[in-house]
Scaffold this active site. Structure first.
Site, PDB file in Angstrom:
ATOM      1  N   ASP A  46     -27.291  -0.197-133.530  1.00  0.00           N
ATOM      2  CA  ASP A  46     -27.771   0.057-134.977  1.00  0.00           C
ATOM      3  C   ASP A  46     -27.524   1.427-135.377  1.00  0.00           C
ATOM      4  OD1 ASP A  46     -29.292  -0.748-137.367  1.00  0.00           O
ATOM      5  OD2 ASP A  46     -30.431   0.926-136.781  1.00  0.00           O
ATOM      6  N   SER A  49     -30.364  -4.799-139.008  1.00  0.00           N
ATOM      7  CA  SER A  49     -30.690  -3.690-138.809  1.00  0.00           C
ATOM      8  C   SER A  49     -32.296  -3.413-138.683  1.00  0.00           C
ATOM      9  CB  SER A  49     -30.029  -2.574-139.884  1.00  0.00           C
ATOM     10  OG  SER A  49     -30.476  -1.177-139.818  1.00  0.00           O
ATOM     11  N   LYS A  59     -34.358  -3.318-134.515  1.00  0.00           N
ATOM     12  CA  LYS A  59     -35.324  -2.442-134.062  1.00  0.00           C
ATOM     13  C   LYS A  59     -36.611  -2.522-133.780  1.00  0.00           C
ATOM     14  CE  LYS A  59     -33.737   0.104-137.359  1.00  0.00           C
ATOM     15  NZ  LYS A  59     -32.976   0.772-138.275  1.00  0.00           N
ATOM     16  N   HIS A  62     -43.316  -2.885-141.169  1.00  0.00           N
ATOM     17  CA  HIS A  62     -41.948  -2.119-141.602  1.00  0.00           C
ATOM     18  C   HIS A  62     -42.074  -2.395-143.160  1.00  0.00           C
ATOM     19  CE1 HIS A  62     -38.096  -0.603-141.303  1.00  0.00           C
ATOM     20  NE2 HIS A  62     -37.897  -1.336-142.247  1.00  0.00           N
ATOM     21  N   ARG A 116     -22.138   2.384-141.932  1.00  0.00           N
ATOM     22  CA  ARG A 116     -22.391   1.563-143.127  1.00  0.00           C
ATOM     23  C   ARG A 116     -22.503   2.572-144.355  1.00  0.00           C
ATOM     24  NH1 ARG A 116     -27.476  -1.411-141.863  1.00  0.00           N
ATOM     25  NH2 ARG A 116     -27.704  -1.973-144.043  1.00  0.00           N
TER      26      ARG A 116
HETATM   27  N1  URA Z   1     -33.812   0.349-142.977  1.00  0.00           N
HETATM   28  C1  URA Z   1     -32.882  -0.050-141.675  1.00  0.00           C
HETATM   29  O1  URA Z   1     -33.321   0.369-140.656  1.00  0.00           O
HETATM   30  N2  URA Z   1     -31.889  -0.391-141.912  1.00  0.00           N
HETATM   31  C2  URA Z   1     -31.178  -0.746-143.174  1.00  0.00           C
HETATM   32  O2  URA Z   1     -30.213  -1.216-143.255  1.00  0.00           O
HETATM   33  C3  URA Z   1     -32.067  -0.620-144.523  1.00  0.00           C
HETATM   34  C4  URA Z   1     -33.128   0.100-144.185  1.00  0.00           C
END
Ligand code: URA
Length: 459
Positions: free
Chosen positions: A161, A183, A187, A82, A168
């Site tokens: 999320d 967050s 995932k 990621h 947010r």
């Molecule tokens: N990417 C995400 O999935 N969440 C965040 O809060 C910031 C970047």
């Protein structure tokens, strides 16, 4: 549950119990807590932070708000990478097929770009016929069959999320390390991984502008990932300069394929008169991209004990990349996800797909000492390559390629960048703005290392 009293507790800096966090995530996902109260809680978290135990509870509650991918037992480890996002960051595209060829399963659930940072799904949308919205069953089936998938989150994965992130975004609570950590990790944990490598960017075009903040975020994510049973490490990488030589959705897909198979961009295609590319072969034109792809693969080989050292792992990844197998795997992945391979290859053979291409040329000889990723990202977004709002439509063909990078020598009139635009006036205005992204100095500059640090534990 009295959510108001939980907001007040957090506002006063108190610690919430795991069951209180689980309850409010469940109720919010079910629509039983209004957005205004959740926004107040997010702001309280933004200012007060969360303890490690609270971060863990929130992440697991978010992960469990929807489906978690379930894979059959298999000797191939489940891995992913990621990135926190940047300009020209296309690492996921060549990395997924490379990892599949190295004997991993890669359920790569990716996101879209917002603002100046690009999103993997937007890049993939530029491939004719390619589908990024897949049901969980198809994701698992494809990963089992060919080893990799790159797709979006299904509606049923981590819905908490989706809702929290949207709030947010409009409540000024995006740049919070606990909220970013929960967050991203919720995932990734829903993918049921064995190992995860995180590319945490710092610099002008990154979420975290300083290395200190990037390190804090990386440490929080590495600690949480490991605590939740996923072997997690992070690399801190510089995002003052774009990655590779191309930025913009289709141009990045093209560069990704060239990373898998440099013959796609034969050296002659880069030999523009009086350009810095004359002295380079095709593979060295995107050396930083290739290097980061290999680094990510090498870390995952070590994390899953498929290799004993990073040096051995990198050699293995490089041999695999050079074998051509990952390029074939890429085509397999495209076919599995509905792409029209004939149309894709035809598009790949074109020099450009945008109606207008203009060059930005150096006004004097010297060395490139700055190639500003933030300004380049803003220009591409304004050319139509990114979004100003979640609803904005993207132009996949626009962007910038043939970027000159810091440390490179240029002559007067060398190409610093090519601009791909929807029309002449957009191209001219982008060219005028882009001039400020480059600095040419008389002496070679000190070039910043791409990978600044590796974070493997809380030390
Ligand atoms: N990417 C995400 O999935 N969440 C965040 O809060 C910031 C970047």
């Amino acid at each position: 549950m009295n959510f108001l009293s939980l907001i007040e507790s957090k506002r006063e800096g108190k610690t919430l119990a795991p069951n209180q966090i689980e309850n409010f995530v469940r109720e919010f996902t079910a629509g039983k807590i209004p957005d205004y109260q959740m926004a107040a809680m997010l702001m309280a978290i933004y200012f007060r932070g969360l303890t490690t135990a609270e971060i863990t509870a929130l992440t697991l509650a978010m992960r469990d708000s929807g489906d978690v991918l379930k894979f059959p037992r298999d000797k191939r480890p489940l891995v992913d990478k990621h990135s926190t996002g940047g300009i020209g960051d296309k690492v996921s595209l060549p990395l997924a097929p490379l990892l599949a060829c190295l004997g991993f399963r890669v359920p790569m659930i990716s996101g879209r770009g917002l603002g100046i940072t690009g999103g993997t799904l937007d890049k993939l949308d530029s491939i004719p016929g390619f589908k990024t919205l897949l049901p969980a069953g198809k994701i698992v089936e494809q990963v089992q069959k060919i080893g990799c998938v790159i797709c979006g989150q299904t509606d049923r994965m981590v819905p908490a999320d989706k809702k929290i992130y949207a709030l947010r975004d409009v409540s000024g609570t995006v740049p919070s390390i606990p909220l970013i950590t929960t967050s991203i990790l919720s995932k990734k944990l829903a993918e049921n991984l064995d190992a995860l490598v995180l590319d945490v960017k710092f610099g002008a075009a990154a979420f975290m502008q300083t290395k200190t903040d990037a390190r804090k975020l990386a440490k929080a994510m590495v600690a949480l990932g490991n605590e939740c049973g996923v072997n997690t490490r992070a690399i801190l990488t510089n995002m003052d300069t774009p990655l590779g030589r191309a930025a913009g959705n289709w141009l990045e897909v093209k560069e990704s394929v060239a990373c898998l198979d440099p013959s796609v961009l034969p050296a002659s295609r880069w030999q523009i008169k009086s350009s810095q590319f004359c002295r380079q072969d095709a593979s060295s034109t995107f050396a930083d991209l290739r290097s980061l792809v290999l680094d990510c693969a090498a870390h995952l080989l070590v994390q899953t004990r498929k290799a004993k050292s990073l040096v051995a792992a990198r050699k293995r990844a490089e041999d695999c990349l050079n074998s051509g197998a990952p390029r074939k795997k890429w085509d397999e992945m495209l076919i599995a996800q509905g792409a029209d391979l004939g149309a894709f290859n035809k598009k790949l053979a074109l020099d450009h797909t945008a109606p207008v291409v203009v060059e930005l040329k150096a006004e004097k000889p010297g060395f490139v000492s700055r190639c500003d990723a933030r300004l380049i990202g803003e220009v591409i977004r304004d050319l139509g390559g990114g979004r100003l709002t979640k609803e904005s439509a993207i132009n996949y063909d626009v962007g910038i390629d043939r970027l000159a990078k810091p440390g490179e020598a240029v002559q007067k009139n060398s190409v610093l960048a090519r601009i791909h635009a929807a029309g002449q006036s957009q191209a001219e205005s982008a060219r005028a703005r882009l001039r400020a992204a480059f600095e040419i100095s008389a002496k070679p500059p000190l070039v910043t290392r791409l990978v600044a640090e590796i974070i493997t534990s809380l030390r």
